[in-house]
Design an enzyme around this catalytic site. Structure first.
Site, PDB file in Angstrom:
ATOM      1  N   LYS A 112       0.816  -1.209   0.000  1.00 17.45           N
ATOM      2  CA  LYS A 112       0.000   0.000   0.000  1.00 17.45           C
ATOM      3  C   LYS A 112       0.860   1.275   0.000  1.00 17.45           C
ATOM      4  O   LYS A 112       0.429   2.314  -0.478  1.00 17.45           O
ATOM      5  CB  LYS A 112      -0.911   0.036   1.234  1.00 17.45           C
TER       6      LYS A 112
HETATM    7  C1  LIG Z   1      -4.450  -4.773   0.797  1.00 19.59           C
HETATM    8  C2  LIG Z   1      -3.715  -6.055   0.775  1.00 19.59           C
HETATM    9  C3  LIG Z   1      -4.071  -7.074  -0.118  1.00 19.59           C
HETATM   10  C4  LIG Z   1      -5.263  -6.969  -1.022  1.00 19.59           C
HETATM   11  O1  LIG Z   1      -5.097  -5.965  -1.987  1.00 19.59           O
HETATM   12  P1  LIG Z   1      -6.364  -5.414  -2.793  1.00 19.59           P
HETATM   13  O2  LIG Z   1      -5.849  -4.286  -3.605  1.00 19.59           O
HETATM   14  O3  LIG Z   1      -7.345  -4.970  -1.741  1.00 19.59           O
HETATM   15  O4  LIG Z   1      -6.879  -6.541  -3.598  1.00 19.59           O
HETATM   16  C5  LIG Z   1      -3.285  -8.207  -0.143  1.00 19.59           C
HETATM   17  N1  LIG Z   1      -2.226  -8.356   0.678  1.00 19.59           N
HETATM   18  C6  LIG Z   1      -1.862  -7.398   1.544  1.00 19.59           C
HETATM   19  C7  LIG Z   1      -0.697  -7.628   2.432  1.00 19.59           C
HETATM   20  C8  LIG Z   1      -2.585  -6.222   1.621  1.00 19.59           C
HETATM   21  O5  LIG Z   1      -2.215  -5.259   2.476  1.00 19.59           O
END
Ligand SMILES: *Cc1c(COP(=O)(O)O)cnc(C)c1O
Length: 466
Positions: A112
Site C-alpha cells: 500500500k
Molecule cells: C491490501 C492487501 C491485499 C489486497 O489488496 P487489494 O488491492 O485490496 O486486492 C493483499 N495483501 C496485503 C498484504 C494487503 O495489504
C-alpha cells in the site's frame, strides 16, 4: 485525461478532481474515459529506467493537464525516495518459472505504501492550490490504514479518520497506526468486520449532512490515484522479464480487487500480460464470481491473511464496467440489485470479458501454510501469508511452462510474524525502519458498529472545508 463514473450520472472530472473526490456522487467509481496505449517501441524504450522515472512515463497520460511532467517527477522522486530498496519494487527469482515481486520495502511494510506515499503528496499539492482542507475517512483491514497514516501524518490541510475492525488486525498492523502521534491522526477501533467499517465509510460519502460541511476524501483503493500508481510495478517487472517481446503472468493476492485491477489497466495500456490470477483465501467471493458468475457475499471468516478477509470487492465494479460495454446506467441498476440482495449474477458479456485475462484460485489455511513452507525450504525465502496465497495460486496454474509467473509479495513477513512462525518455524525480525514500534504508546478510540456514533465522532474533530 477525463474521468467518468462507473454508474453513468456523476459529472466527469479531471485528475485533480478524482484525486480529491474519492467516490463519485452517483455512488460509482471513477475510471479514465479511455485507456492510453503504449506502442511496443515505447515499452521497449522504458527498459532500465529508474523506478521514479518509469513512474513518470506510465502515469503522465493520466495526470495531464492537472500536473506538469516536472511536477509529477518531483512528487515521484520524493515518494519513492522513502523506500528501503533502490529498485523500489525488486524482482526475485524463485525457480525457473516463478518470480516474486517484493512490494513491501516502503515505510509500513506492505504494498500500500507504493501508492499512498504518492497520494499523500498529491493531496498536499492539490489542496494548497485550492486552499482547501480534506477530511480523509477510511476503513482498513490493516495495511491501508498504516500506509495512509504514515503518508499524511503531520501534513497541514488533512485530517485522517481511520476505522479498523476491533481485534481483527495484527499487532504490528495496529501499532503502526495507533502509535503515530500527530494531531491530524484519529484512529477508531470499530465493532464488526472490515466490510461493516467499509460500508460506514461509503455511507458517509453519501451523507449530505457530512459532505456539506466537510470535504471528505478517500484513501481506499476506490481512489483512482492509488490504482494508477500500482500500474507502474507491473511495467517495471514485466520489462525486466522481457516485455514487450515476452508475455508474463501475475498471481495477485486479492481483497478489494485494487492491486489486480492495476494489472488489468497495465494490460489495456499495451503490456503483454498473458493472465492475471486472482488469488483469494476462503473469503472467496471473487473466485466464485470469476469461476461461475456468482457474485454473492457470504459471512467474513477471519484468516491469517486479514487484508484479504473481504466479501465485497469495491474495485470489481471497475472491471464490470469496462468489460460490460461501459454502460454506466445499466451497471448502476445491477449494483442497486446487488446492494439490495447482497448477490448478483454477472452478465455473459462481463463473464466473457473477464475470462479473457483473469482466472482465479482459492487457498485455505493448509494451502497457505504449504506455500510458505515451499518458499522457505526450496528457495530460502520467508514469505507472508498473503503472498503465500498468491504463490499457492501461481504454483497451481496450468499456464504453459515458458510463461513466467510473478507472484506479488504484498507484505513483509514480519508484519504477520505469528502466522509466519506457525507456518515455517521462523520468526521474522522487524526491519529497522519501523523503529521502536513495541515501545511506543498507542492511542485509539473504540466505537460501536453504529454509523451515527462514527459520524458524530468525525464531525466533532474535523476541520470544515473552505
Ligand atoms: C491490501 C492487501 C491485499 C489486497 O489488496 P487489494 O488491492 O485490496 O486486492 C493483499 N495483501 C496485503 C498484504 C494487503 O495489504
Amino acid at each position: 485525461m477525463e474521468y467518468v463514473s462507473t454508474r453513468g450520472s456523476a459529472p466527469a472530472l479531471d485528475f485533480e478532481g478524482v484525486t480529491l473526490a474519492g467516490l463519485a456522487s452517483d455512488g460509482g467509481l471513477y475510471v479514465p474515459r479511455e485507456w492510453p496505449r503504449f506502442s511496443e517501441a515505447e515499452i521497449a524504450d522504458m527498459a532500465g529506467l529508474p523506478y521514479a522515472e518509469l513512474a513518470v512515463r506510465v502515469m503522465l497520460p493520466y495526470v495531464t493537464p492537472s500536473l506538469t511532467e516536472e511536477k509529477l517527477r518531483d512528487l515521484c522522486q520524493r515518494a519513492y525516495g522513502r523506500f528501503a530498496h533502490d529498485a523500489v519494487t525488486p524482482l526475485k527469482q524463485f525457480d525457473e518459472r516463478h518470480w516474486l515481486l517484493e512490494l513491501f520495502h516502503g515505510p509500513t511494510l506492505a504494498f500500500k505504501d507504493v501508492a499512498l506515499q504518492l497520494l499523500g503528496r498529491l493531496f498536499e499539492e492539490f489542496l494548497s492550490r485550492s486552499n482547501d482542507h480534506l477530511t480523509i475517512v477510511g476503513a482498513t483491514s490493516g495495511d491501508t490504514g498504516s500506509a495512509a497514516i504514515d503518508a499524511v501524518a503531520g501534513r497541514e490541510r488533512v485530517d485522517i479518520f481511520m476505522l479498523h475492525p476491533n481485534g481483527r488486525v495484527s499487532d504490528v498492523q495496529r501499532r503502526q497506526m495507533t502509535t503515530v502521534r500527530a494531531p491530524n491522526v484519529h484512529n477508531i477501533a470499530i465493532e464488526g468486520t472490515f466490510d461493516d467499517a467499509q460500508a460506514m465509510v461509503k455511507r458517509m460519502f453519501n451523507d449530505a449532512a457530512m459532505t456539506d460541511r466537510f470535504h471528505i476524501g478517500a484513501v481506499n483503493s476506490i481512489n483512482w490515484a492509488r490504482l494508477m500508481a500500482q500500474v507502474v510495478y507491473y511495467f517495471a517487472s514485466a520489462i525486466q522479464l522481457g516485455a514487450p517481446h515476452r508475455k508474463v503472468a501475475y498471481s495477485v493476492p486479492t481483497g478489494n480487487f485494487g492491486d489486480v485491477f492495476a494489472g488489468y489497466v497495465a494490460a489495456q495500456m499495451g503490456l503483454p500480460i498473458e493472465q492475471l490470477i486472482v488469488a483469494t483465501n476462503v473469503n472467496d467471493i471473487l473466485h466464485r464470481a470469476l469461476s461461475d458468475g456468482d457474485y454473492s457475499t457470504g459471512t467474513v471468516t477471519p484468516t491469517a491473511a486479514p487484508s484479504m478477509d473481504i466479501q465485497v470487492s469495491s474495485n470489481f465494479e471497475r472491471l464490470l464496467f469496462d468489460v460490460g460495454g461501459r454502460d454506466g446506467l445499466a451497471l448502476a441498476e445491477q449494483m442497486r440489485g446487488f446492494e439490495a440482495d447482497k448477490a448478483m449474477r454477472l452478465t455473459n458479456a462481463q463473464r466473457e470479458g473477464a475470462a479473457k485475462l483473469f482466472t482465479s484460485a482459492r487457498a485455505d489455511a493448509d494451502d497457505m501454510a504449504q506455500a510458505m513452507r515451499w518458499a522457505s525450504e526450496h528457495c530460502g525465502e520467508i514469505i507472508d501469508p498473503h503472498t503465500a496465497i498468491g504463490l499457492h495460486a501461481a504454483r497451481a496454474s496450468d499456464l504453459p511452462a515458458h510463461i513466467p509467473i510473478v507472484t506479488l509479495a504484498t507484505a513483509h513477513p514480519a508484519k504477520f510474524r505469528d502466522a509466519v512462525e506457525r507456518g515455517t518455524g521462523v520468526r521474522p525480525g522487524l526491519p529497522s525502519r519501523v523503529g521502536d514500534l513495541f515501545q511506543r504508546e498507542e492511542a485509539f478510540s473504540e466505537l460501536p458498529g453504529d454509523y451515527d456514533a462514527v459520524a458524530a465522532f468525525v464531525a466533532e474533530r474535523a476541520t470544515p472545508s473552505a
